[in-house]
Design an enzyme around this catalytic site. Structure first.
Site, PDB file in Angstrom:
ATOM      1  N   ARG A  53       4.885   0.473  -6.002  1.00 33.33           N
ATOM      2  CA  ARG A  53       4.859  -0.414  -4.833  1.00 33.33           C
ATOM      3  C   ARG A  53       3.935  -1.609  -5.043  1.00 33.33           C
ATOM      4  NH1 ARG A  53       6.639   2.440   0.047  1.00 33.33           N
ATOM      5  NH2 ARG A  53       5.422   1.054   1.335  1.00 33.33           N
TER       6      ARG A  53
ATOM      7  N   CYS B   5       0.818  -1.209   0.000  1.00 34.26           N
ATOM      8  CA  CYS B   5       0.000   0.000   0.000  1.00 34.26           C
ATOM      9  C   CYS B   5       0.854   1.263   0.000  1.00 34.26           C
ATOM     10  CB  CYS B   5      -0.881   0.021   1.231  1.00 34.26           C
ATOM     11  SG  CYS B   5      -1.842  -1.470   1.428  1.00 34.26           S
TER      12      CYS B   5
ATOM     13  N   LYS C 128      13.160 -14.190 -11.756  1.00 34.73           N
ATOM     14  CA  LYS C 128      12.857 -13.071 -12.664  1.00 34.73           C
ATOM     15  C   LYS C 128      11.878 -13.527 -13.753  1.00 34.73           C
ATOM     16  CE  LYS C 128      14.720  -9.675 -10.887  1.00 34.73           C
ATOM     17  NZ  LYS C 128      14.583 -10.337  -9.628  1.00 34.73           N
TER      18      LYS C 128
HETATM   19  C1  F6R Z   1      12.152 -10.057  -6.892  1.00 41.91           C
HETATM   20  C2  F6R Z   1      12.088  -9.063  -5.848  1.00 41.91           C
HETATM   21  C3  F6R Z   1      11.767  -9.512  -4.482  1.00 41.91           C
HETATM   22  C4  F6R Z   1      12.558  -8.716  -3.435  1.00 41.91           C
HETATM   23  C5  F6R Z   1      12.094  -9.092  -2.017  1.00 41.91           C
HETATM   24  C6  F6R Z   1      12.920  -8.403  -0.962  1.00 41.91           C
HETATM   25  O1  F6R Z   1      12.519  -9.475  -8.104  1.00 41.91           O
HETATM   26  O2  F6R Z   1      12.252  -7.898  -6.089  1.00 41.91           O
HETATM   27  O3  F6R Z   1      11.965 -10.879  -4.320  1.00 41.91           O
HETATM   28  O4  F6R Z   1      13.908  -8.984  -3.607  1.00 41.91           O
HETATM   29  O5  F6R Z   1      10.756  -8.756  -1.864  1.00 41.91           O
HETATM   30  O6  F6R Z   1      12.846  -7.021  -1.086  1.00 41.91           O
HETATM   31  P1  F6R Z   1      13.896  -6.067  -0.395  1.00 41.91           P
HETATM   32  O7  F6R Z   1      15.210  -6.297  -1.060  1.00 41.91           O
HETATM   33  O8  F6R Z   1      13.358  -4.690  -0.604  1.00 41.91           O
HETATM   34  O9  F6R Z   1      13.948  -6.475   1.046  1.00 41.91           O
END
Ligand code: F6R
Length: 595
Positions: free
Chosen positions: A28, A2, A477
């Site tokens: 987001r 959100c 990915k």
């Molecule tokens: C995949 C991706 C997610 C984030 C995960 C952790 O492409 O972006 O798997 O890596 O949600 O997010 P952070 O790094 O922000 O803690």
């Protein structure tokens, strides 16, 4: 998850300001949105002291021109948790009298108890959300006390990790509280702001205060007052000036943020190979003296942790444990004040990381974070934070922060060995190889491959050693943005089960760098090929068994970096070929702020 944006000022187009604020938070991830504004003057068309517009789906070409002028407003992008993505469930939610409206990020764990025991008889609920409980609770409590006290009491009554804002149409103020979910206050001239992400404030102000857990703020056009939620005691904000540039959030010449962010990598990596090594050496020293270091991250960041465990073993002969953020909390009984936790996160707001890091901290462990967002919750929670310098990531799928983390981990591993200059050299080399992949003819080969694979249902990706996390990241990915089922595997595991799934024409991607894994990886590739697999070799040299070849020059331990750039581009072009928006994959959010 959100997105939240609030405005109290003297301008009359508060709703428009808020609308553009939530638009900038689109990345987001969300499934519905809403804006609420207190109309500047009474109109015969307005039956409520608050005007609200809510819609399901993306903002797209939507307009809020039908909302009245006003100087105080807030908006929300919702990622459904309690109750489906419907207009009724979109925020803001109003109380029975329509004096108050609430937007919320988080999960109210005891919402059923509050609704059924305190509110059910006297209040009418219009949604299936946990959020609506808050607005009726405030309505109820505000009958006998000030709104400030009522909000504080409501916040102390609810359980879970939450941030919410109350808009009071009568006193024309916004009251925000936070525990867990991020909130930032922006200070302007004759106007003040609230947002779930500081980047959304950049067009208006760079003077911010990152709200801490159990803080409450009351905002009007001319004032901001801070309080401790438990005691009600007044607090002083810690005002900081951001040195971020607004331009970073623009697409520039690129059709998508994901592509832009992939292309930014060579420059970022090259910068990392040249910046001062003081911080790296300091963290290497902490690893050296710790009694056990644990790398912790989620999703892509978890694969960076796994890669880190290989890098430290291979380069510096150090054993580092690694864990997935959401699981770490269940295996930290052995932590002591001598343990070190290296927490990896792009956003610094991932709840699964924050929760387990808090538990580790409570056990006395030292927390060092590798984080991309300055001022984020993890940044502030850590004893020491190393910023990745990757710039703002807008696409939901993480790309440049991942390779920036790999580069920093490479430097750390070399620093532990006392050879940081060698580490800088391999990272600089990786930056050059990555730059080559982003150019023709390598790019054309990837685009052609995406065309060949776009109708496939399954893909298998193998690697060994550092190519194993590369295989996992490739699969992630591909899954998340092209919706093709993809599995990353250690090549040696094929024969223990997954080989049964390979049939004629199954795409099998194999990472074959020129390191100690080459021979064994080739054996795995042959096993797939022998079962009819369509073999795509990603390697420093071609081989007769490859049906398709993607060249990637070796750069020692940092070869994982250009290998991952290949994976990112392949996933991107698969999404494009399949007509999907790579920046906003279905059901996913950039900042995962719920457990
Ligand atoms: C995949 C991706 C997610 C984030 C995960 C952790 O492409 O972006 O798997 O890596 O949600 O997010 P952070 O790094 O922000 O803690």
């Amino acid at each position: 998850m959100c997105g939240i944006f609030g405005y109290a000022g003297t301008k009359k187009d508060a709703a428009e300001i808020v609308f553009s604020g939530i638009r900038s938070l689109e990345y987001r991830g969300y499934d519905s949105w809403g804006v609420g504004v207190v109309p500047a003057s009474k109109s015969k068309f307005l039956i409520s002291p608050l005007a609200v517009k809510k819609q399901v789906g993306k903002i797209g070409q939507a307009s809020i021109a039908d909302l009245p002028q006003g100087s105080i407003a807030f908006g929300h992008t919702r990622w459904a948790t309690h109750g489906g993505a419907t207009v009724e469930n979109a925020h803001p939610h109003l109380d029975c009298t329509k004096r108050f409206a609430v937007i919320h990020n988080g999960i109210i764990e005891n919402y059923e108890m509050v609704r059924d025991k305190i509110l059910r008889k006297k209040h009418t609920f219009r949604s299936q959300t946990d959020t609506e409980v808050v607005v009726h609770l405030i309505e109820e409590l505000a009958q006998t006390q000030s709104l400030r006290q009522a909000t504080r009491q409501a916040f102390n009554l609810i359980e879970g990790l939450n941030a919410f804002i109350v808009l009071d149409s009568q006193t024309k103020q916004l009251i925000a509280v936070r525990n867990g979910s991020p909130l930032v206050v922006g200070f302007g001239r004759g106007e003040n702001f609230l947002a779930s992400d500081a980047s959304a404030l950049l067009p208006y102000t760079k003077r911010v205060h990152f709200m801490e857990d159990n803080e409450m703020v009351i905002i009007t056009d001319s004032q901001t007052e801070f309080f401790e939620t438990k005691s009600g005691k007044k607090l002083k904000p810690l005002i900081q000036t951001l040195n971020w540039s607004f331009a970073q959030a623009d697409l520039g010449k690129f059709p998508h943020f994901m592509l832009k962010e992939i292309y930014e990598q060579p420059k970022i990596l090259s910068n990392i190979s040249q910046v001062s090594t003081v911080e790296i050496k300091k963290i290497a020293g902490l690893i050296e003296t710790a009694f056990g270091t644990y790398l912790v991250g989620c999703g892509t960041a978890a694969y960076a942790c796994l890669a880190g465990s290989y890098l430290f073993s291979k380069v510096s002969g150090f054993h580092l444990n690694w864990a997935i953020g959401s699981e770490f909390g269940y295996q930290l009984d052995f932590l002591t004040p001598k343990s070190l936790v290296l927490a990896l996160s792009q956003s610094g707001e991932t709840m699964d990381i924050l929760e387990s890091v808090k538990k580790a901290k409570a056990k006395g462990a030292k927390i060092v974070s590798l984080v991309n967002v300055f001022g984020s919750s993890l940044y502030r929670l850590s004893d020491y934070s190393l910023l990745m310098g990757a710039g703002s990531e807008k696409a939901v799928a993480s790309t440049k922060d991942f390779t920036a983390k790999l580069a920093h981990l490479t430097l750390l591993a070399y620093a532990l060995k006392g050879k940081i200059k060698d580490g800088q050299k391999v990272v600089a080399q990786a930056a050059k190889v990555a730059a080559g992949i982003c150019q023709r003819p390598d790019l054309s080969r990837l685009k052609k491959l995406a065309k060949l694979l776009k109708h496939k249902d399954h893909m298998y990706i193998i690697g060994r050693g550092l190519s194993y996390p590369a295989a996992l990241e490739t699969a992630l990915k591909i899954k998340e943005i092209s919706y093709i089922h993809a599995e990353g595997l250690p090549a040696g595991e094929l024969k223990h089960g997954p080989l049964a799934l390979v049939e004629k024409g199954t795409p099998c991607l194999a990472f074959l760098p020129g390191d100690e894994t080459y021979g064994a990886n080739l054996a795995g590739s042959m096993e797939m090929k022998a079962r009819g697999g369509y073999l795509i070799g990603i390697s420093y040299k071609p081989h007769e068994i490859f049906d398709y070849y993607i060249p990637v020059a070796d750069c020692r331990e940092a070869t994982i970096i250009p290998n991952v750039v290949v994976a990112q581009l392949l996933a991107y072009y698969l999404a494009i070929e399949r007509g999907l928006d790579p920046d906003k994959p279905r059901h996913l959010a950039k900042s995962v702020t719920v457990k």
